[in-house]
Write an enzyme that holds these catalytic residues in place. Sequence first.
Site, PDB file in Angstrom:
ATOM      1  N   TYR A  18      -5.052  -9.376  20.867  1.00  0.00           N
ATOM      2  CA  TYR A  18      -3.603  -9.538  21.093  1.00  0.00           C
ATOM      3  C   TYR A  18      -3.144  -8.870  22.388  1.00  0.00           C
ATOM      4  O   TYR A  18      -2.080  -8.247  22.417  1.00  0.00           O
ATOM      5  CB  TYR A  18      -2.792  -8.949  19.935  1.00  0.00           C
ATOM      6  N   TYR A 146       1.806 -15.394   7.637  1.00  0.00           N
ATOM      7  CA  TYR A 146       0.641 -15.141   8.494  1.00  0.00           C
ATOM      8  C   TYR A 146      -0.584 -15.022   7.595  1.00  0.00           C
ATOM      9  O   TYR A 146      -0.592 -14.232   6.643  1.00  0.00           O
ATOM     10  CB  TYR A 146       0.818 -13.845   9.305  1.00  0.00           C
ATOM     11  N   ASP A 240      -2.087 -14.685  -0.944  1.00  0.00           N
ATOM     12  CA  ASP A 240      -2.814 -13.938   0.078  1.00  0.00           C
ATOM     13  C   ASP A 240      -2.343 -12.489  -0.012  1.00  0.00           C
ATOM     14  O   ASP A 240      -1.273 -12.134   0.471  1.00  0.00           O
ATOM     15  CB  ASP A 240      -2.523 -14.560   1.451  1.00  0.00           C
ATOM     16  N   LYS A 269      -8.518  -5.788   4.001  1.00  0.00           N
ATOM     17  CA  LYS A 269      -7.821  -4.599   4.515  1.00  0.00           C
ATOM     18  C   LYS A 269      -8.111  -3.329   3.712  1.00  0.00           C
ATOM     19  O   LYS A 269      -9.141  -2.726   3.919  1.00  0.00           O
ATOM     20  CB  LYS A 269      -6.322  -4.885   4.596  1.00  0.00           C
TER      21      LYS A 269
HETATM   22  C1  LIG Z   1      -1.659 -11.512   4.822  1.00  0.00           C
HETATM   23  C2  LIG Z   1      -2.824 -11.559   5.781  1.00  0.00           C
HETATM   24  N1  LIG Z   1      -3.741 -12.512   5.642  1.00  0.00           N
HETATM   25  C3  LIG Z   1      -4.805 -12.581   6.445  1.00  0.00           C
HETATM   26  C4  LIG Z   1      -4.990 -11.676   7.479  1.00  0.00           C
HETATM   27  C5  LIG Z   1      -6.190 -11.779   8.373  1.00  0.00           C
HETATM   28  O1  LIG Z   1      -7.080 -10.765   8.131  1.00  0.00           O
HETATM   29  P1  LIG Z   1      -8.209 -10.393   9.211  1.00  0.00           P
HETATM   30  O2  LIG Z   1      -7.492  -9.820  10.382  1.00  0.00           O
HETATM   31  O3  LIG Z   1      -9.086  -9.401   8.506  1.00  0.00           O
HETATM   32  O4  LIG Z   1      -8.922 -11.654   9.529  1.00  0.00           O
HETATM   33  C6  LIG Z   1      -4.038 -10.665   7.651  1.00  0.00           C
HETATM   34  C7  LIG Z   1      -4.188  -9.699   8.744  1.00  0.00           C
HETATM   35  O5  LIG Z   1      -3.249  -9.086   9.188  1.00  0.00           O
HETATM   36  C8  LIG Z   1      -2.926 -10.610   6.786  1.00  0.00           C
HETATM   37  O6  LIG Z   1      -1.994  -9.665   6.910  1.00  0.00           O
END
Ligand SMILES: Cc1ncc(COP(=O)(O)O)c(C=O)c1O
Length: 419
Positions: A18, A146, A240, A269
């Site tokens: 980023y 996201y 998610d 995470k």
């Molecule tokens: C809700 C959500 N899904 C998916 C992702 C993507 O995860 P990664 O960065 O481990 O690929 C993130 C990352 O910030 C997220 O917050």
Amino acid sequence: MDQNHWYEAGLGHIWLPYAQMKTMRPPLPVAGTQGCRIVLADGRELIDGIASWWTACHGYNHPHIRSAVERQLASMPHVMLGGLVHEQALTLARRLAALLPGDLDRVFFSESGSVAVEIAMKMAVQYGLNRGERRRTKFIAFKGGYHGDTNGAMAVSDPDQGFHDLFRGLLLEHFILNLPVGDESTAALDALLSRHGDTIAGIIVEPLVQGAGGMRFHDSATLQRLRTMADRCGALLIFDEIFTGFGRTGAMFACEGAGVVPDIVTLSKALTGGTLPLAATVASRKVFEAFWSDDPKMALMHGPTYAGNALACAAANASLDLFEREPLLAQVAALSEQMARELALCQGRGGVKDVRVMGAIGVVELEKIDDLDALRARFVEEGVFIRPFGNVIYLTPPFTISPDELTRLTSAIVKVIGP
Ligand SMILES: Cc1ncc(COP(=O)(O)O)c(C=O)c1O
């Protein structure tokens, strides 16, 4: 190698996430981490308000997680899951299944959140195919959402933030609507389902909080509505929980807090307490059963090389031990109350649009932020690591942060915002 040497020698060869590499301020060299602090190479210490993109829920270098990883390292750092299994992966799968609500009890491991989302999407499409429903290839997702940076995950993320125009031709087109929080948005979703319901493989949403899309909150009634709609059109509901999982919203999982059980959940995470990369896509029994067959073509054809890495699973098991042993959710409740009280001082100040807190997420939304890099640097001058994006300044500290350290974070925000 001394700091000047590795920094100067390597900086011209790394490509950072980023970042506009030409104009970005030089990244801060980090020498170590400890508890809720980031120690810079020049000896300065920053109190961490972000927990390394929301992963380090127990703080850094937790001795219990470290020793579990060290023990695992001595016996077996990794073995592939093709035709083999090991104790850490099976134990973690069993524990996650026991923790998640309903019959979410089949765990598929991968290494990153985005990949966990890709797997969830593939599972949902093949769930339809295996049941003879060939038209179900589309997803419903939401503005402000996201789900990651890989192509499938980007295609179900917010169209502006996911750069759908820029990558037109690369990304598949799905239905991206407003979350059904009111009558109008609910009617729009209803109308779409009446027309296209039999083409929908899944509805994907970040439950209770849309994180990277702006730290926007919604309520459990919205998720209940999605549950009803998914059932009505025969689509799977995918939560998610990569950001919201493991206590961040106040409950162990947002789905549990909201009282809504999805068909598939993605986790990552904080799964390993911020120590090693690991992700999981967890399917409910009905999803798994659609793949259970004598026909090899009905198997889920996916297999990340490092799926179920033993070190990462050991870290995740140790992190779950801490959730069992320590009053972490009570700590989240206490820090939530403190953040709400202290961030309330921002309310009504010039340029502040909204202040909101849910669990261990504190948000000060501004009308706009002109110079993000300058604002981020201001926080470092205040001795804290806070990384605003878009028009939001937010805190997602480790749950183990002390009240004094938390006050340092909130008062830095109050000071930097000004009167
Ligand atoms: C809700 C959500 N899904 C998916 C992702 C993507 O995860 P990664 O960065 O481990 O690929 C993130 C990352 O910030 C997220 O917050």
